[in-house]
Design an enzyme around this catalytic site. Structure first.
Site, mmCIF file in Angstrom:
data_model
loop_
_atom_site.group_PDB
_atom_site.id
_atom_site.type_symbol
_atom_site.label_atom_id
_atom_site.label_comp_id
_atom_site.label_asym_id
_atom_site.label_seq_id
_atom_site.Cartn_x
_atom_site.Cartn_y
_atom_site.Cartn_z
ATOM 1 C CE LYS A 16 34.389 13.953 45.664
ATOM 2 N NZ LYS A 16 35.390 14.886 45.174
ATOM 3 N NE ARG B 40 32.140 13.650 39.895
ATOM 4 C CZ ARG B 40 32.687 12.796 40.396
ATOM 5 N NH1 ARG B 40 32.580 11.957 41.075
ATOM 6 N NH2 ARG B 40 34.176 13.346 40.476
ATOM 7 N NE ARG C 298 38.867 15.180 37.867
ATOM 8 C CZ ARG C 298 39.757 14.857 38.700
ATOM 9 N NH1 ARG C 298 40.650 14.929 38.584
ATOM 10 N NH2 ARG C 298 39.428 14.145 39.927
HETATM 11 P P1 AMP Z 1 36.442 10.841 40.745
HETATM 12 O O1 AMP Z 1 37.506 9.898 41.720
HETATM 13 O O2 AMP Z 1 35.253 10.705 41.977
HETATM 14 O O3 AMP Z 1 37.028 12.174 40.908
HETATM 15 O O4 AMP Z 1 35.924 10.536 39.475
HETATM 16 C C1 AMP Z 1 36.739 10.158 38.324
HETATM 17 C C2 AMP Z 1 35.980 10.392 37.316
HETATM 18 O O5 AMP Z 1 35.052 9.345 37.232
HETATM 19 C C3 AMP Z 1 35.059 11.492 36.978
HETATM 20 O O6 AMP Z 1 36.051 12.603 36.499
HETATM 21 C C4 AMP Z 1 34.075 11.064 36.234
HETATM 22 O O7 AMP Z 1 34.631 10.983 34.670
HETATM 23 C C5 AMP Z 1 33.686 9.524 36.571
HETATM 24 N N1 AMP Z 1 32.734 9.522 37.574
HETATM 25 C C6 AMP Z 1 32.835 9.405 38.923
HETATM 26 N N2 AMP Z 1 31.696 9.640 39.476
HETATM 27 C C7 AMP Z 1 30.861 9.918 38.702
HETATM 28 C C8 AMP Z 1 29.384 10.159 38.571
HETATM 29 N N3 AMP Z 1 28.666 10.233 39.706
HETATM 30 N N4 AMP Z 1 28.901 10.622 37.429
HETATM 31 C C9 AMP Z 1 29.564 10.658 36.106
HETATM 32 N N5 AMP Z 1 30.990 10.392 36.175
HETATM 33 C C10 AMP Z 1 31.400 10.011 37.366
#
Ligand code: AMP
Length: 211
Positions: A13, A84, A166
């Site tokens: 992504k 999410r 995750r």
């Molecule tokens: P990502 O880089 O999108 O994988 O996000 C890294 C981390 O940020 C995730 O594992 C969550 O802890 C937090 N996070 C990002 N977006 C969200 C979301 N929409 N809802 C809840 N936690 C989020």
């Protein structure tokens, strides 16, 4: 031109988002990036992220709602990593209605869990934003960034046990969104196991055709 990118960790992504926003001159709204910034001054956010858990819906939704009120999103945006959960998706719908904003499509990038673990646990990042993979995209000098010479590190949430957490969170909380957007006619499936150039070409075609 407003789109959402959906997909498990490791689907690519972030990589695709960077290319899309550059090509189509739209704003990149990555909640992961926003929280990586926020965690520097908020230990409770850092603890959740480092354990691979989601930040509570209320906090995420308020942050995105406020962001969508800013002028720069009027020329188009790409939501990456949000929504999410079903609750987030429903709250997003409400807020889009209030702001009179329409989503043109939701790209769902599909990869299997084992591929996700392989991709993420080998990822190494640099402070300058560059990203490598110890097997698939190795840096010329081990642990050094090819672009700025900086020290490469592994994100705390990219360690294998956290990646598995995750992925399990994704399966339970985020996968239901695939049906949610299928039912609203917005879902566009993309095979994330293809070469990243092909994935980008496919996404670009949909956007160019106004989907
Ligand atoms: P990502 O880089 O999108 O994988 O996000 C890294 C981390 O940020 C995730 O594992 C969550 O802890 C937090 N996070 C990002 N977006 C969200 C979301 N929409 N809802 C809840 N936690 C989020």
């Amino acid at each position: 031109m407003n789109y959402i990118l959906l997909g498990p960790p490791g689907a690519g992504k972030g990589t695709q988002a960077k290319k899309i926003v550059e090509k189509f001159k739209i704003v990149h709204l990555s909640t992961g990036d926003m929280f990586r910034e926020a965690k520097k001054s908020d230990p409770s956010i850092a603890a959740l992220m480092e354990a691979g858990k989601l930040i509570p819906d209320e906090i995420v939704v308020n942050m995105v709602k406020n962001r969508l009120k800013k002028d720069d999103v009027k020329n188009g945006f790409l939501l990456d990593g949000f929504p999410r959960t079903l609750k987030q998706a429903k709250e997003l719908d409400k807020s889009l209605k209030t702001e009179n904003i329409k989503i043109d499509g939701v790209f769902s990038i599909i990869i299997d869990n084992e591929e996700a673990v392989k991709r993420i646990s080998g990822r190494r990042v640099c402070k300058c934003g560059a990203s490598f993979h110890i097997k698939f995209v190795p840096p010329k000098d081990a642990d050094k960034c090819d672009y700025c010479g900086g020290q490469l590190t592994q994100r705390a949430d990219d360690k294998e046990e956290v990646v598995r957490e995750r992925l399990s969170v994704y399966d339970k909380q985020t996968k239901p969104l695939i049906d949610y957007y299928k039912n609203s006619g917005l879902l566009i499936d993309i095979d994330g196991l293809q070469n990243e150039k092909i994935v980008f070409e496919q996404i670009s075609k949909f956007i160019e055709n106004g989907r």
